[in-house]
Design a protein around this motif. Structure first.
Motif, mmCIF file in Angstrom:
data_model
loop_
_atom_site.group_PDB
_atom_site.id
_atom_site.type_symbol
_atom_site.label_atom_id
_atom_site.label_comp_id
_atom_site.label_asym_id
_atom_site.label_seq_id
_atom_site.Cartn_x
_atom_site.Cartn_y
_atom_site.Cartn_z
ATOM 1 N N ILE A 48 0.860 -1.190 0.000
ATOM 2 C CA ILE A 48 0.000 0.000 0.000
ATOM 3 C C ILE A 48 0.889 1.231 0.000
ATOM 4 O O ILE A 48 1.856 1.298 0.770
ATOM 5 N N GLN A 49 0.573 2.176 -0.827
ATOM 6 C CA GLN A 49 1.403 3.374 -0.953
ATOM 7 C C GLN A 49 1.619 4.035 0.413
ATOM 8 O O GLN A 49 0.672 4.375 1.111
ATOM 9 N N ALA A 62 -10.405 -6.506 3.233
ATOM 10 C CA ALA A 62 -10.643 -6.531 1.787
ATOM 11 C C ALA A 62 -11.689 -7.563 1.393
ATOM 12 O O ALA A 62 -12.406 -7.380 0.404
ATOM 13 N N GLU A 121 -13.526 -3.551 1.667
ATOM 14 C CA GLU A 121 -12.890 -2.251 1.470
ATOM 15 C C GLU A 121 -11.375 -2.409 1.540
ATOM 16 O O GLU A 121 -10.855 -3.359 2.142
ATOM 17 N N THR A 122 -10.660 -1.491 0.906
ATOM 18 C CA THR A 122 -9.203 -1.546 0.892
ATOM 19 C C THR A 122 -8.615 -0.192 1.297
ATOM 20 O O THR A 122 -9.287 0.836 1.237
ATOM 21 N N THR A 167 -5.675 2.392 0.209
ATOM 22 C CA THR A 167 -4.850 2.663 -0.982
ATOM 23 C C THR A 167 -3.633 3.527 -0.675
ATOM 24 O O THR A 167 -2.653 3.510 -1.416
ATOM 25 N N LYS A 168 -3.692 4.273 0.456
ATOM 26 C CA LYS A 168 -2.560 5.155 0.768
ATOM 27 C C LYS A 168 -2.552 5.483 2.260
ATOM 28 O O LYS A 168 -3.601 5.684 2.867
ATOM 29 N N LYS A 219 -6.236 6.791 3.175
ATOM 30 C CA LYS A 219 -7.172 6.891 2.052
ATOM 31 C C LYS A 219 -7.691 5.506 1.702
ATOM 32 O O LYS A 219 -6.922 4.554 1.543
ATOM 33 N N GLY A 230 -10.201 2.768 -0.638
ATOM 34 C CA GLY A 230 -10.452 2.521 -2.054
ATOM 35 C C GLY A 230 -11.656 3.267 -2.594
ATOM 36 O O GLY A 230 -11.722 3.558 -3.793
ATOM 37 N N ASN A 231 -12.603 3.600 -1.715
ATOM 38 C CA ASN A 231 -13.791 4.338 -2.160
ATOM 39 C C ASN A 231 -13.564 5.851 -2.196
ATOM 40 O O ASN A 231 -14.494 6.616 -2.442
ATOM 41 N N GLN A 270 -11.329 9.493 3.211
ATOM 42 C CA GLN A 270 -10.101 9.675 3.968
ATOM 43 C C GLN A 270 -10.400 9.657 5.457
ATOM 44 O O GLN A 270 -11.335 10.303 5.925
#
Length: 379
Positions: free
Chosen positions: A115-116, A173, A205-206, A208-209, A220, A222-223, A226
């Motif tokens: 994940i970033q 996830a 849900e995931t 991403t950052k 952050k 995936g949808n 934040q």
């Protein structure tokens, strides 16, 4: 006679030491570990926050006392750099240690998803006493914690954090909590128990950052949403520590490949615990390690013994919604579920296509039926 040499000082290593000593008081044993070598009960990490324990309180036997009681040579804070197969020697901290038989009990490390910003942000992990010691102050100070992963360990730790009055958000996830182990209804009941503790569960849900912020972390999803939290805790599974085995030239797949006697691809070298892959599986649970250690101890003492794993049970440490699991309960292998739903809990039996019972899940007061169910499963 050169000693039986064990690399590692986790549950698997020390279970083997204790088993060897019960069988033979005299065989020389050496343990080489990069850690401090204290003996502790790893499952306690799942409820250490709510109990307000320190890392010192988790130690059941200090390293020096353990070494004396078990009559072993204990080399702490020694990192093994090399194994010479021809010389049957291990090299650590610029010292040579000769062995008769060698056991790799190198354990596993937490998987950090790609994940970033996650790895760079220094998230909390709780897979060892050393990790808890490093992160306990951060856990104590945090009011809001985001947990990445809703598998068994993520569920246990999330409930413990909530019981310690933390604001917990779980990101999973998969479509439900413990999706690889629980049928849909039981997972739903577990999530409802989370709701009662004000745990914000985000299944399907995931992340991403992850970015550091002035007050903690900005996460952050995936949808696009934040979230701002004090800490991020990763419970996304484990990766067997196989670096040393690979460097030595041993056969490695996901874990260190072993046969039914726990021997690796090299004579006189064995692997045990979370780092070992037996029958195509890495079994990161206590019971398989106990059974494997018992068989391996006999083998190391000259009585070649195959590991035979019985049907085993896993107790999920979720006190507000107790769960016990045994056998095969993954959707990919279960043809149908038979659910007995009562006000005091659920018994879910798993069957394969041949209508043979292959596993079960029991919850709440129905966990009292777990041992009779296990006997039924093993019949």
């Amino acid at each position: 006679m050169n000693p039986v040499t064990i690399i590692g000082s986790g549950f698997a290593a020390y279970q083997l030491v204790k088993t060897l000593r019960r069988m033979d008081q005299q065989v020389p044993i050496r343990v080489i570990t990069a850690d401090r070598g204290h003996d502790y009960n790893k499952p306690d990490l799942s409820h250490v926050v709510s109990r307000q324990q320190t890392s010192q309180q988790l130690i059941s036997t200090a390293a020096e006392i353990f070494a004396s009681e078990q009559n072993i040579e204990l080399c702490t804070e020694h990192r093994v750099e090399d194994i010479d197969l021809d010389k049957k020697a291990v090299f650590a901290n610029e010292q040579r240690f000769d062995y008769s038989n060698l056991v790799l009990a190198t354990g596993a490390m937490p998987f950090i998803p790609p994940i970033q910003g996650l790895r760079e942000s220094g998230p909390i992990t709780l897979n060892s006493l050393k990790e808890f010691d490093a992160f306990s102050e951060r856990l104590t100070k945090a009011n809001s914690i985001l947990v990445i992963g809703g598998g068994l360990i993520g569920v246990e730790i999330s409930m413990d954090l909530a019981l310690a009055n933390k604001q917990v958000t779980v990101i999973e996830a998969g479509q439900r909590l413990m999706g690889n182990q629980l049928p849909e209804l039981v997972a739903l009941k577990l999530e409802q128990s989370f709701d009662q503790l004000n745990i914000d569960t985000r299944s399907g849900e995931t992340v991403t950052k992850v970015s550091p912020s002035e007050s903690g972390y900005q996460v952050k999803l995936g949808n696009g949403e934040q979230l701002n939290v004090d800490e991020v805790l990763v419970c996304a599974g484990l990766v067997p520590n196989t670096t040393l085995a690979k460097h030595t030239g041993l056969a490695v797949n996901r874990g260190i490949c072993v046969d039914e006697s726990m021997q690796t691809s090299e004579n006189n070298i064995y692997a045990l615990g979370d780092c070992a892959e037996f029958g195509g599986q890495v079994r990161a649970y206590l019971q398989p390690t106990v059974v494997s250690a018992s068989a391996l101890a006999k083998t190391l003492l000259g009585e070649l013994t195959a590991v035979v794993l019985p049907k085993m049970m896993v107790k999920v440490k979720t006190p507000k919604y107790p769960i016990q699991i045994a056998g095969t309960t993954s959707d990919s292998q279960v043809h149908r579920w038979n659910l007995d739903i009562q006000s005091d809990g659920i018994v879910a039996k798993a069957y394969n296509k041949q209508e043979v019972m292959i596993g079960f899940v029991a919850t709440q007061d129905k966990t009292k039926q777990a041992f009779p169910l296990l006997r039924e499963l093993s019949a």
